[in-house]
Design an enzyme around this catalytic site. Structure first.
Site, PDB file in Angstrom:
ATOM      1  CG  HIS A 378     -12.337   2.210  30.256  1.00  0.00           C
ATOM      2  ND1 HIS A 378     -12.319   3.431  29.626  1.00  0.00           N
ATOM      3  CD2 HIS A 378     -12.838   1.338  29.370  1.00  0.00           C
ATOM      4  CE1 HIS A 378     -12.815   3.295  28.408  1.00  0.00           C
ATOM      5  NE2 HIS A 378     -13.136   2.026  28.228  1.00  0.00           N
ATOM      6  CE  LYS A 569     -11.521  16.004  37.454  1.00  0.00           C
ATOM      7  NZ  LYS A 569     -11.043  15.284  36.280  1.00  0.00           N
ATOM      8  NE  ARG A 570     -20.257   9.722  39.648  1.00  0.00           N
ATOM      9  CZ  ARG A 570     -21.079   8.685  39.507  1.00  0.00           C
ATOM     10  NH1 ARG A 570     -21.649   8.445  38.330  1.00  0.00           N
ATOM     11  NH2 ARG A 570     -21.356   7.891  40.510  1.00  0.00           N
ATOM     12  CE  LYS A 575     -13.062  10.676  38.440  1.00  0.00           C
ATOM     13  NZ  LYS A 575     -12.523  10.990  37.102  1.00  0.00           N
ATOM     14  CB  THR A 677     -12.535  12.545  28.257  1.00  0.00           C
ATOM     15  OG1 THR A 677     -13.569  12.242  29.209  1.00  0.00           O
ATOM     16  CG2 THR A 677     -11.991  11.262  27.650  1.00  0.00           C
ATOM     17  CE  LYS A 681     -15.838  15.759  28.036  1.00  0.00           C
ATOM     18  NZ  LYS A 681     -16.659  15.235  29.166  1.00  0.00           N
TER      19      LYS A 681
HETATM   20  C1  LIG Z   1     -16.324  14.375  30.110  1.00  0.00           C
HETATM   21  C2  LIG Z   1     -17.243  14.055  31.216  1.00  0.00           C
HETATM   22  C3  LIG Z   1     -16.818  13.276  32.293  1.00  0.00           C
HETATM   23  C4  LIG Z   1     -15.404  12.772  32.428  1.00  0.00           C
HETATM   24  O1  LIG Z   1     -14.659  13.735  33.138  1.00  0.00           O
HETATM   25  P1  LIG Z   1     -13.242  13.357  33.796  1.00  0.00           P
HETATM   26  O2  LIG Z   1     -12.754  14.662  34.312  1.00  0.00           O
HETATM   27  O3  LIG Z   1     -12.393  12.844  32.676  1.00  0.00           O
HETATM   28  O4  LIG Z   1     -13.504  12.369  34.859  1.00  0.00           O
HETATM   29  C5  LIG Z   1     -17.722  13.006  33.315  1.00  0.00           C
HETATM   30  N1  LIG Z   1     -18.984  13.479  33.273  1.00  0.00           N
HETATM   31  C6  LIG Z   1     -19.426  14.246  32.253  1.00  0.00           C
HETATM   32  C7  LIG Z   1     -20.823  14.747  32.283  1.00  0.00           C
HETATM   33  C8  LIG Z   1     -18.578  14.558  31.192  1.00  0.00           C
HETATM   34  O5  LIG Z   1     -19.040  15.298  30.183  1.00  0.00           O
END
Ligand SMILES: *Cc1c(COP(=O)(O)O)cnc(C)c1O
Length: 845
Positions: A378, A569-570, A575, A677, A681
């Site tokens: 990952h 995101k985190r 990032k 991911t 979305k």
């Molecule tokens: C989808 C999702 C992530 C992953 O987001 P990235 O932008 O791909 O890092 C992290 N936290 C939550 C709550 C999510 O639904």
């Protein structure tokens, strides 16, 4: 009619929510009232909203039970190959609405609650998130469970039932505070404890020679108690199981102290053992070599493998007395998928069981193990790779350390035979790192012990092959694969964006929920004025709803006509939330410099949790909040620009935010985000993306065409080039006056007048040791953002692009991802066939 009556009438017409038949509504009302009475022991005078949530949850769960039992019977009768997904994280979010949708009873439940004067959305909002994950990796596991059930695979998720999930984030004076996530406080109506399947897990002890070989003895035992949760497929009557282990002290724990007379202390000490499943480690993409974490990883693996082997042996089709005695067929009947290296002790543990317990010869056991296990990588960030100290394994898992050493011995013999005399290669490919404290490289162990290794997006899988694991790829090219990540369209469109789902259904029907590639049919409507208008109307409604939520929860007023620019995101340096921040400051400075110039209004939202020990990430949150303070309170700025830090980003908040986004920020340094991911979305919900050619962004651009996405910045090759040439942030600082002004403001205390040095360390990172090259991408990022603003003014063009995004997102369904894993790694064929409807009694008494 009140607003909620109108909403309700609208929902009733909608068929994706399930056909509302009178009998069904009547049964739901009866079951609901029965649960209020018998399960919650309340009448309607004293029942609280939470009681009603639980009554509804139990009612919905009742509808799962026959399907769950029958699915498991079906697997026993047919004995298909079982797929085991092993993960330390499952970021499930809420379960109620997802279950109603997958069972096709959302419409009926909605009607039943309405007839009883209850607001179903208010009840849904009382459910706690199951936050047993940190971010993308844990959410991926949750999406995969949904897809495996929907594709009819005989699959099981295995993990840990943490008593505390990911912490709740509070923002106070711009700073992150962590609160424990006591998600089980009111009970969990979805789980079923299975004490009859409790299993022992051993720790510590030592290894002795016996006539039958090496044996691990004198260990400390902790029990693993399984809790099962149902995983329903989408309208196919399949219900799979997620089995999470909880640590229990054995009755005879600390028997010595009982006999010594310190009974009270001995009872207290039972807690120590049960701490194993107490709390999720809150690190994302970071390895923290804590002993308790190692115990969690082994605890999960050891309990799970016992369960897998028990199920394999008790097969109806075994050779004698309906039980399998040999392990010949094991890899044909069992596939184990390792979600990152976190469960990689499964490899030495399976070897230990086969060799030490079952008495197989090493070679036979190794053949079975490697044909059974597969490993998903990952990340390529070095600080995230698990490297456990040999000393820690020696004390906690002495027999596993021996086995790892023997695996390494045979592995290095093979490397040596292939590359005679290349001793430096032996050092680099060893499972044991000898520089500094001796450590086991768990990625190397996973590669050697698996028949398939995959990355999670095409570019990431290529990087694994030509840099991170190049020498392993040279030796075993056939092992390396790609499986681009995906998301479940049930949660990430049907559930979170019902109005967009309806608009889509009105044009192409409802099959897209299980055949997402059918969204392609929307391409021909990208310039259709009426369709554009309906998609735009949904987006506007979603934005208004989010604006209401922001005002209600945080007391901030936002302009719903502004461009909603969102990065959730985190919080992590790679990032590049800081790059987003530099853009915000640049816009602010431009407004201040020329207040009357035309400006496309923006609301910029950033959200995400920082690991509690990641001080720089916490400082980044503080900076975003401080910039927000200055920008949001400057009368010159007005409602042209607003900056909001979204508190406590989690699955449930994602479901509310993403449908309201105009612009999705996916701006990691090329080569650092394995897939992402979140990007998918947003695309599925009709936001446009500004992003780098990193992770799955590359394939998203390919699917929709470069004209429908805002790509900027260095490519992976250009980043590599810059690294070779040497990166000097000052080159950009001196060349770009707008960047210089931002940096000077950050380091000079412009955003922290009461503490001018507050953000000096952020300046130091940017100017002295920035591993993620923010200033190298700054200029192109700003220019591309200007282009975004320009296109946003042309709403027809914008909607055309948004529709192309939705229409091109089919590839990013986790159904496609799981289909690829099934055929290319697990050797099973998705069935897509529904099981028969269970004949439940009309009135479940
Ligand atoms: C989808 C999702 C992530 C992953 O987001 P990235 O932008 O791909 O890092 C992290 N936290 C939550 C709550 C999510 O639904």
């Amino acid at each position: 009619m009140s607003m909620s009556d109108i909403d309700h009438e609208k929902k009733k017409q909608i068929s994706v929510r399930g056909i509302v038949d009178v009998v069904n509504v009547g049964n739901i009302k009866k079951a609901f009232n029965r649960h209020v009475h018998y399960t919650l022991v309340k009448d309607r005078n004293v029942a609280t909203s939470r009681d009603y949530y639980f009554a509804l949850a139990h009612t919905v769960k009742d509808n799962l039970v026959s399907r769950w039992i029958r699915t498991q019977q079906h697997y026993y009768e047919n004995d298909p190959k079982r797929v085991y997904y092993l993960s330390l994280e499952y970021y499930m979010g809420r379960t109620l609405q997802n279950t109603m949708i997958n069972l096709g009873i959302q419409g009926a439940c909605d009607e039943a609650m309405y007839q009883m004067g209850l607001d179903i959305e208010e009840l849904e909002d009382l459910e706690e998130d199951a936050g047993l994950g940190n971010g993308g990796l844990g959410r991926l596991a949750a999406c995969f469970l949904d897809s495996m059930a929907t594709l009819g695979l005989a699959a099981y998720g295995y993990g840990i039932r943490y008593e505390y999930g990911i912490f709740a984030q509070k923002i106070k004076n711009g700073e992150q505070l962590e609160e424990p996530d006591d998600w089980l406080r009111y009970g969990n109506p979805w789980e079923k404890a299975r004490p009859e399947f409790m299993l022992p897990v051993n720790f510590y002890g030592h290894v002795i020679d016996t006539p039958e070989g090496r044996k691990w003895v004198n260990t400390q035992v902790i029990f693993a108690m399984p809790y099962d949760s149902p995983i329903p497929g989408y309208k196919n009557n399949h219900v799979n199981t997620l089995r999470l282990w909880s640590a229990k002290s054995p009755i005879e724990f600390n028997l010595k102290f009982f006999n010594d007379g310190d009974y009270i202390q001995a009872v207290f000490d039972r807690n120590l053992a049960e701490n194993i499943s107490k709390v999720l480690y809150p690190n994302d993409n970071f390895f923290e070599g804590k002993e308790l974490r190692l115990k969690q990883e082994y605890f999960m693996v050891a309990a799970t493998l016992q369960d897998i082997i028990r199920r394999y042996k008790s097969s109806k089709f075994g050779s004698r007395d309906h039980h399998r005695t040999g392990f010949e067929q094991f890899p044909d009947k069992v596939a184990i998928q390792l979600n990152d290296t976190h469960p990689s002790l499964a490899i030495p543990e399976l070897m230990r069981v086969l060799v030490d317990v079952e008495g197989l010869p090493w070679e036979k056991a190794w053949d079975i193990t490697t044909r059974t296990c597969a490993y998903t990588n990952h990340t390529v960030l070095p600080e995230a790779l698990e490297r456990w100290p040999v000393s820690m394994l020696q004390s906690i898992l002495p027999r596993h350390l021996e086995i790892i050493y023997h695996i390494n011995f045979l592995h290095l013999k093979e490397v040596g035979a292939r590359y005679p005399g290349d001793f430096d290669r032996l050092r680099r490919m060893s499972l044991i790192e000898e520089d500094g404290e001796k450590r086991v490289n768990m990625a190397h162990l996973s590669i050697v012990g698996s028949h398939a290794i995959n990355g999670v997006a095409r570019i990431h899988s290529e990087i694994l092959k030509d840099s991170v694991f190049r020498e392993f790829y040279e030796m075993h090219p056939d092992k390396f694969q790609n499986k681009t990540n995906g998301i479940t369209p049930r949660r990430w469109l049907l559930l979170c964006n019902p109005n967009l789902s309806d608009v889509i259904e009105s044009k192409i029907g409802s099959d897209w929920a299980v055949h997402l590639e059918q969204l392609q049919q929307l391409k021909k409507l990208a310039r259709d004025q009426n369709f554009q208008r309906s998609v735009a109307k949904v987006k506007q409604e979603n934005k208004l709803r989010l604006a209401e939520l922001l005002e209600k929860e945080y007391g901030v007023k936002v302009n719903p006509a502004s461009l909603f620019d969102i990065q959730v995101k985190r919080i992590h340096e790679y990032k590049r939330q800081l790059l987003n921040c530099l853009h915000i400051i640049t816009l602010y400075n431009r407004i201040k410099k020329n207040p009357s110039a035309p400006f496309v209004p923006r609301t910029i939202m950033i959200g995400g949790k920082a690991a509690p020990g990641y001080l720089l990430a916490k400082k980044i949150i503080k900076l975003i909040c401080s910039v927000g303070q200055v920008v949001n309170n400057d009368p010159i700025v007005g409602d042209k620009l607003k900056v909001i830090f979204l508190e406590n980003y989690r699955v449930t908040l994602a479901e509310k935010i993403i449908p309201a986004a105009d612009l999705s920020e996916q701006i990691s340094t090329a080569g650092t985000e394995a897939s992402g991911t979140g990007n998918m979305k947003f695309m599925l919900n009709g936001a446009l993306t500004i992003g780098t050619l990193d992770g799955a962004n590359v394939e998203m651009a390919e699917e929709m065409g470069n004209e429908n996405i805002f790509i900027f910045g260095m490519t992976v090759d250009e980043v590599e080039d810059l690294k070779r040439r040497g990166y000097n942030a000052w080159d950009y600082y001196n060349k770009l006056p707008e960047a210089k002004q931002c940096i000077d403001q950050i380091t000079g205390g412009f955003f922290s007048p009461n503490n001018p040095d507050e953000f000096k360390d952020i300046g130091d990172v940017l100017m002295k040791w920035d591993r993620f090259y923010l200033l190298a991408d700054y200029e192109d990022y700003i220019k591309t953002q200007d282009k975004v603003s320009k296109v946003y003014q042309d709403s027809t063009k914008w909607m055309e692009m948004a529709i192309h995004n939705i229409a091109s997102s089919g590839k990013f369904s986790s159904d496609r991802t799981i289909g690829d894993y099934a055929r290319e790694i697990w050797g099973v064929e998705p069935s897509w066939k529904a099981l028969p409807d269970p004949h439940e009694p009309r009135d479940v008494q």
